[in-house]
Design an enzyme around this catalytic site. Structure first.
Site, PDB file in Angstrom:
ATOM      1  CG  ASP A 132     -15.540  13.016 -64.367  1.00 15.10           C
ATOM      2  OD1 ASP A 132     -14.590  12.512 -63.749  1.00 15.10           O
ATOM      3  OD2 ASP A 132     -16.569  12.377 -64.662  1.00 15.10           O
ATOM      4  CE1 TYR A 177      -6.254   0.148 -66.154  1.00 13.41           C
ATOM      5  CE2 TYR A 177      -4.631  -1.106 -64.902  1.00 13.41           C
ATOM      6  CZ  TYR A 177      -5.378   0.035 -65.090  1.00 13.41           C
ATOM      7  OH  TYR A 177      -5.238   1.080 -64.206  1.00 13.41           O
ATOM      8  CE  LYS A 192      -4.071   3.279 -66.582  1.00 13.74           C
ATOM      9  NZ  LYS A 192      -4.300   4.743 -66.519  1.00 13.74           N
ATOM     10  CB  ALA A 212      -5.656   2.996 -55.673  1.00 13.90           C
ATOM     11  CB  THR A 262     -10.387   3.826 -56.652  1.00 12.99           C
ATOM     12  OG1 THR A 262     -10.255   2.629 -57.436  1.00 12.99           O
ATOM     13  CG2 THR A 262      -9.011   4.451 -56.432  1.00 12.99           C
TER      14      THR A 262
END
Length: 252
Positions: free
Chosen positions: A40, A148, A152, A181, A183
């Protein structure tokens, strides 16, 4: 699902392992017995017992250094979770060339950089598995997600090509395609909305289950795909979206 300790002795690297889906995936693999490294940009936020490793997937030298660091510490690499990426909003008119290049470089080329660096080590593993994180946006046309969705969709196609190339070496590749999700990234989008409560309700209502996907649900799916018990599962995209892609539920 595999047995709780079906990952004993295996080493996994998870990109984007400090937060969101990556954090949930890293913790699930660790709980199942793997030695897990969270790659990360903010490696200090990776929580033990997962080991944080600094990695910027937009820089080839950083990716290679991170993978080599994992192998130097653990002696091997068996599982690669290609999860790190960035979001983008807007219709086809909403983003200029610079933004297209930035997002595609991170989401698509960044995924390729990660697999490219890890592949020599995965080829030496008796239980090699790669799992990509794609999205419902790769399958279903969503409003204001042109860039996006394109990124993907490319990741999904990349997974299939990697799966084909990995066959002679026993390296399996699969993907999860989550719906929306719950998140931190989605949370930030909601915070910027004019009416966060209504926006969240809209996101929930477009999924047949009427709720957002829990990160743990995605982590469970990834664990299955990465498991040595899933040896015959290869080149598969597993939807974790409450049926959003395949069902046409009556509006609530």
């Amino acid at each position: 699902m595999s047995a709780p300790h079906g990952f004993d002795g295996l080493v996994a690297a998870v990109t984007g392992g400090a937060s969101g889906l990556g954090k949930a995936i890293a913790e699930e693999l660790q709980a199942r017995g793997a030695a897990v490294y969270g790659l990360d940009l903010d490696a200090e936020r990776v929580e033990a017992p997962v080991t944080g490793v600094l990695c910027d997937i937009s820089v080839d030298s950083s990716v290679r250094a991170a993978i080599e660091s994992v192998v130097a510490a653990a002696g091997r690499l068996d599982i690669l979770i290609v999860n790190a990426g960035i979001g983008a909003q807007g219709t086809i008119e909403g983003n200029d060339d610079a933004e297209w290049l930035r997002v595609l470089d991170v989401n698509v080329v960044g995924s390729a950089r990660t697999v490219r660096a890890a592949m020599p080590h995965l080829k030496r593993s008796p239980s090699a598995a790669i799992v990509f994180t794609t999205s419902i946006a790769a399958w279903s046309g969503l409003p204001e997600r042109a860039l996006y969705s394109a990124s993907k969709g490319a990741v999904q196609a990349l997974m299939l090509a990697v799966a084909a190339d990995g066959l002679p070496f026993g390296v399996r590749s699969n993907a999860v395609a989550p719906g929306t999700a719950d998140t931190p990234w989605v949370g930030r989008l909601l915070e910027r909305a004019a009416d966060p409560e209504s926006e969240r309700a809209a996101l929930e209502s477009r999924q047949p289950t009427g709720r957002l996907v829990a990160p743990q649900e995605v982590a469970e799916a990834v664990a299955y795909l990465a498991s040595p018990g899933a040896r015959s599962t290869n080149g598969v995209v597993l939807a974790v979206d409450g049926g959003m892609h395949s069902l046409r539920a009556r509006p609530r």
